[in-house]
Structure formats: C-alpha cells, structure tokens
Write a protein that holds these residues in place. Sequence first.
Motif, PDB file in Angstrom:
ATOM      1  N   LYS A 174     -12.823   4.776   6.798  1.00 39.03           N
ATOM      2  CA  LYS A 174     -13.439   3.447   6.659  1.00 39.03           C
ATOM      3  C   LYS A 174     -14.910   3.421   7.071  1.00 39.03           C
ATOM      4  O   LYS A 174     -15.643   2.524   6.707  1.00 39.03           O
ATOM      5  N   LEU A 193       0.804  -1.219   0.000  1.00 36.03           N
ATOM      6  CA  LEU A 193       0.000   0.000   0.000  1.00 36.03           C
ATOM      7  C   LEU A 193       0.845   1.282   0.000  1.00 36.03           C
ATOM      8  O   LEU A 193       0.328   2.355   0.264  1.00 36.03           O
ATOM      9  N   THR A 222      -0.436   4.195  -2.444  1.00 31.27           N
ATOM     10  CA  THR A 222      -1.634   4.908  -1.995  1.00 31.27           C
ATOM     11  C   THR A 222      -1.367   5.668  -0.700  1.00 31.27           C
ATOM     12  O   THR A 222      -1.905   6.745  -0.493  1.00 31.27           O
ATOM     13  N   ARG A 223      -0.516   5.118   0.171  1.00 30.87           N
ATOM     14  CA  ARG A 223      -0.186   5.823   1.418  1.00 30.87           C
ATOM     15  C   ARG A 223       0.549   7.129   1.128  1.00 30.87           C
ATOM     16  O   ARG A 223       0.257   8.167   1.722  1.00 30.87           O
ATOM     17  N   LEU A 275      -1.904   9.575  -0.166  1.00 29.52           N
ATOM     18  CA  LEU A 275      -2.714  10.093   0.946  1.00 29.52           C
ATOM     19  C   LEU A 275      -1.936  11.089   1.798  1.00 29.52           C
ATOM     20  O   LEU A 275      -2.513  12.053   2.297  1.00 29.52           O
ATOM     21  N   ARG A 333      -9.269   9.217   4.501  1.00 25.39           N
ATOM     22  CA  ARG A 333      -8.534   8.194   5.237  1.00 25.39           C
ATOM     23  C   ARG A 333      -7.182   8.766   5.667  1.00 25.39           C
ATOM     24  O   ARG A 333      -6.492   9.412   4.889  1.00 25.39           O
ATOM     25  N   LEU A 341      -9.994   8.354  -1.124  1.00 24.02           N
ATOM     26  CA  LEU A 341     -10.023   7.254  -0.168  1.00 24.02           C
ATOM     27  C   LEU A 341     -10.542   7.839   1.135  1.00 24.02           C
ATOM     28  O   LEU A 341      -9.826   8.551   1.842  1.00 24.02           O
ATOM     29  N   ASP A 392      -3.626   4.796   8.344  1.00 27.24           N
ATOM     30  CA  ASP A 392      -4.606   3.718   8.186  1.00 27.24           C
ATOM     31  C   ASP A 392      -4.360   2.915   6.916  1.00 27.24           C
ATOM     32  O   ASP A 392      -4.961   1.863   6.723  1.00 27.24           O
ATOM     33  N   GLU A 393      -3.507   3.416   6.050  1.00 25.21           N
ATOM     34  CA  GLU A 393      -3.230   2.769   4.774  1.00 25.21           C
ATOM     35  C   GLU A 393      -1.882   2.034   4.844  1.00 25.21           C
ATOM     36  O   GLU A 393      -1.070   2.100   3.948  1.00 25.21           O
ATOM     37  N   ASP A 394      -1.655   1.337   5.951  1.00 24.19           N
ATOM     38  CA  ASP A 394      -0.407   0.612   6.154  1.00 24.19           C
ATOM     39  C   ASP A 394      -0.735  -0.744   6.759  1.00 24.19           C
ATOM     40  O   ASP A 394      -1.171  -0.829   7.901  1.00 24.19           O
ATOM     41  N   ASP A 395      -0.548  -1.802   5.978  1.00 21.59           N
ATOM     42  CA  ASP A 395      -0.881  -3.147   6.449  1.00 21.59           C
ATOM     43  C   ASP A 395       0.350  -3.959   6.828  1.00 21.59           C
ATOM     44  O   ASP A 395       0.248  -5.136   7.139  1.00 21.59           O
ATOM     45  N   TYR A 404      -6.052  -0.336  -7.175  1.00 20.02           N
ATOM     46  CA  TYR A 404      -5.815  -0.334  -5.731  1.00 20.02           C
ATOM     47  C   TYR A 404      -5.181  -1.643  -5.307  1.00 20.02           C
ATOM     48  O   TYR A 404      -5.865  -2.631  -5.123  1.00 20.02           O
TER      49      TYR A 404
END
Length: 161
Positions: A83, A31, A34-35, A38, A122, A80, A126-129, A59
């Motif tokens: 959530k 991600l 996208t991070r 963001l 977002r 984005l 929150d965009e970090d898995d 995505y």
Amino acid sequence: MTFGSDKLVNMAGIFLIMVFGLFFSYAGDNLKRTRLALETFFEAELSDCQITSLIECQYSGEGSYQLFTTDCHNEYYPILLDKKSEYEDYERFTEGLIVNKKANSVNLTLTGSNFKLELKIRHPSDEDDRFENMKYVSIFFGIVLLIMAFIPNSYFERHSN
C-alpha cells in the motif's frame, strides 16, 4: 436502568440481527479471488523469469488491476503492490522485464535494460476486509444495544400493545 420482559425481547432481537450481520459480513468475502491469487504469488519462486504477457482484471467492483505471466510459469500473478507503493511503480511492469522473487517473500525485483527496481508485493493478509466489516457491524449494533439499555421500560410496554 431496569430490564423488563418487552425490553429484553427487543434487545435479544437486535442481538440476533447483529449475529446474522456478523456472519454475513464474514461470509461475504469480496476480496477472496484477489487474496487467493496473492497467496499463489506469495508462495511462488521466480528466478530470472521474463514477463511474457499482461492482462487486465476487475478488482472487487472498483477499478481494475493487471495480472502478468512469465516464461517460467503458466500462472497469472496479480500486480498488487504494498500500500505504500507509488502509482508509477505499477506502470513499470511491462513485457520483457525480468522478475525475481523468493518463495514466501513480499520482496520483488524488476530488472530492465537500464534499471533495477526493488518493490514489495501486497501480503495476502492485507487483502482481507472481512474483519474490518465485522468491526463496523459490531460497533453499530453495540451502540444500538447500549441506547436500548437506557430507554425506559415504559417505552417498550406502550409500543408492544
């Protein structure tokens, strides 16, 4: 529960595999793109900017999202939302709407001819898995090491010959 040399060697091997798994889970940042987009959006200040165009973007292998640009900036910002947002909120972004957002804020206002909509984007964190993936690797290999600790030494001695 005793630890013979064969058992310790096997457990050390599993531990090394776990360390490499943790490293690759952290390095395999799906991600990141996208991070970073963001983060740029989060830091941007949009004051009465009109949406001029929308484009579609892939995505991280599953689905897609839209990016928009305004008459105030040349950058494309990702749509984005938080959530907790409704699916219909994504469809509200159209060309010609006015966007307002303060710098370093997740609050965004979309204004049309007959409506004003308060939304939350977002947050980049929150965009970090990566840490969630690392947690799964740790749990899996932790359970494997725990099971290995309770296996008798004789099992390892028989299979090492």
